[in-house]
Write an enzyme that holds these catalytic residues in place. Structure first.
Site, PDB file in Angstrom:
ATOM      1  N   GLU A   1       0.854  -1.191   0.000  1.00  0.00           N
ATOM      2  CA  GLU A   1       0.000   0.000   0.000  1.00  0.00           C
ATOM      3  C   GLU A   1       0.889   1.240   0.000  1.00  0.00           C
ATOM      4  O   GLU A   1       1.954   1.234   0.626  1.00  0.00           O
ATOM      5  CB  GLU A   1      -0.888   0.002   1.251  1.00  0.00           C
ATOM      6  CG  GLU A   1      -1.830  -1.191   1.275  1.00  0.00           C
ATOM      7  CD  GLU A   1      -2.717  -1.248   2.521  1.00  0.00           C
ATOM      8  OE1 GLU A   1      -2.584  -0.363   3.394  1.00  0.00           O
ATOM      9  OE2 GLU A   1      -3.534  -2.182   2.603  1.00  0.00           O
TER      10      GLU A   1
ATOM     11  N   HIS B   1      -7.855   1.152   2.170  1.00  0.00           N
ATOM     12  CA  HIS B   1      -7.603   0.853   3.594  1.00  0.00           C
ATOM     13  C   HIS B   1      -8.320   1.863   4.507  1.00  0.00           C
ATOM     14  O   HIS B   1      -7.698   2.501   5.364  1.00  0.00           O
ATOM     15  CB  HIS B   1      -6.087   0.835   3.886  1.00  0.00           C
ATOM     16  CG  HIS B   1      -5.756   0.022   5.109  1.00  0.00           C
ATOM     17  ND1 HIS B   1      -4.592  -0.684   5.249  1.00  0.00           N
ATOM     18  CD2 HIS B   1      -6.444  -0.196   6.265  1.00  0.00           C
ATOM     19  CE1 HIS B   1      -4.574  -1.293   6.412  1.00  0.00           C
ATOM     20  NE2 HIS B   1      -5.693  -1.006   7.056  1.00  0.00           N
TER      21      HIS B   1
END
Ligand code: NAI
Length: 406
Positions: free
Chosen positions: A264, A287
């Site tokens: 990420e 997220h």
């Protein structure tokens, strides 16, 4: 005198105002800084700090922690703590607190919403409308009532989801590697394989561990019911993304919602690529499962309260880097000695002798050790605080001590 009462708390990164309300109980001055700061500015803002509250962008490394002479505690107003050098803080007897479960409800609610959205194939319907196509059809669109949800990991989030899902009429089964009390009418599956082959929706709520890494791989995806849905709002490495992409492309699975990814971006507004992009009936989110305003307030309350309890009682309960010691509030008029020391034999004996030498009576005592550090809390009858301090500081293993008095 307990110098923490006259100390300063520095709160960075625009921490939710609830924290301030809690921290006022310490009697300390509170200084707020809205953004995160670079190392130089951070050092000067923190110079006088007794406690500091940060979120994920402020880096507190070994060098910086050592440069803040009065620092006694660090509050991470978030879930993760890897922005802090935990070992360096521990070595100085500085507890680090966080809020691991304040966003449980937010994740559970998002998951429930995703189940409904995927069952109705809303991602595609919405994309069609955005591109000017009115495709009114019931094809592939289902109610969730009566369908089976399989929850993998029946912890804080999994069990909360279990209750919400039953409330809208789903059947719930779960799999956990340890025995868990079933809530409502939920019941444990015999094993993960049985769960995968029974559930219409599989939702993952396990932590990232060696055992959960690629837990959902090609073999496990093949065990899922045809057109079942997969939701991963846990950690990115739990699902093998390439295998999931194949299962979605060949129609084996009916859809997926993915909030967490093996890699990420570190900061907001970064570019992001995933082979899941553009696939039908797939919800992708950055997220944000736990990111709600309510979770921010609850994080502020939880971490704020932990810092207050450390300031006022010496409690390190749930600190992530130090032995956790909790004693009930001391009796009125009692002095409380908080003593961090190196974990070697004989230190407690030396403390007892020093206090006995001063004629100080001990009324309560609790010690815990973790690796090479020990923390003990002692409640004693009122005595000359300066004398206690100077005797205990003579013990060579002493790292840091504080005496709380009224
Ligand atoms: P938790 O620790 O309360 O629950 C995890 C459960 O998984 C426990 O019951 C544990 O026994 C079980 N478990 C662990 N290893 C297992 C295995 N190998 N097989 C089966 N069960 C296993 O954690 P919580 O708070 O429910 O969080 C779950 C996950 O959600 C974590 O990975 C956490 O990082 C993630 N999370 C994601 C957020 C987001 O924004 N998407 C926000 C908050 C948490």
């Amino acid at each position: 005198m307990d110098h923490m009462k006259h100390g300063r708390i520095v709160l960075l990164e625009g921490i939710h105002p609830s924290a301030e309300t809690r921290l006022e109980k310490t009697g300390m001055e509170i200084v707020r800084v809205d953004g995160s700061l670079g190392k130089g500015d951070l050092e000067s803002v923190l110079h006088e700090a007794t406690m500091v509250g940060i979120r994920s962008r402020t880096q507190l490394d070994d060098e910086l922690i050592r440069k803040v002479p009065n620092l006694q505690a660090i509050g991470c107003f978030c879930i993760g703590t890897n922005q802090v050098d935990l070992e360096a803080a521990a070595g100085l007897g500085i507890p680090v607190f966080n809020a691991p479960f304040s966003n449980t409800r937010s994740v559970a609610e998002l998951t429930l919403a995703e189940i409904v959205m995927l069952m109705r194939r809303i991602p595609q319907r919405s994309a069609d409308m955005h591109s000017g196509k009115w495709r009114k059809s019931a094809a592939g669109s289902r109610e969730v009532r009566g369908r089976t949800l399989g929850i993998v990991g029946y912890g804080h989030i999994g069990s909360q989801l279990s209750i919400l899902a039953e409330a809208i009429g789903m059947k719930v089964i779960y799999h956990d590697h340890i025995s868990k009390l079933p809530l409502g009418n939920a019941h444990p599956a015999r094993d993960l394989e049985e769960l995968l082959s029974t559930a219409d929706v599989v939702s993952l709520h396990v932590p990232a561990t060696p055992a959960t890494r690629n837990m959902i791989d090609a073999g496990r995806l093949a065990m899922m019911k045809p057109e079942a849905l997969l939701i991963n709002n846990s950690r990115g490495n739990v699902v093998e993304i390439d295998s999931l992409v194949s299962a979605l492309k060949n129609g084996r699975l009916g859809g997926a919602a993915i909030d967490v990814f093996p890699e990420e971006p570190r900061s907001g507004d970064s570019a992001f690529e995933t082979p899941l992009a553009g696939l039908e009936n797939v919800l992708l989110t950055p997220h944000i499962g736990g990111n709600t305003l309510e979770a921010q307030a609850s994080i502020a309350d939880e971490v704020g309260e932990k810092m207050v309890r450390f300031a006022c009682e010496g409690s390190t309960g749930t600190a992530v880097n130090l032995p956790t010691v909790d004693l009930p509030s001391r009796g009125s008029g009692q002095h409380r000695i908080l003593h961090f020391h190196r974990n070697v034999p004989g230190v407690l004996g030396s403390m007892h002798s020093a206090l006995a030498g001063l004629g100080v009576n001990i009324n309560a005592e609790y010690l815990r050790s973790q690796d090479d550090l020990s923390y003990v809390i002692l409640d004693v009858d009122p005595a000359d605080e300066g004398a206690i301090r100077s005797e205990l500081e003579k013990i060579p293993e002493t790292i840091r001590m504080r005496i709380i008095v009224d």
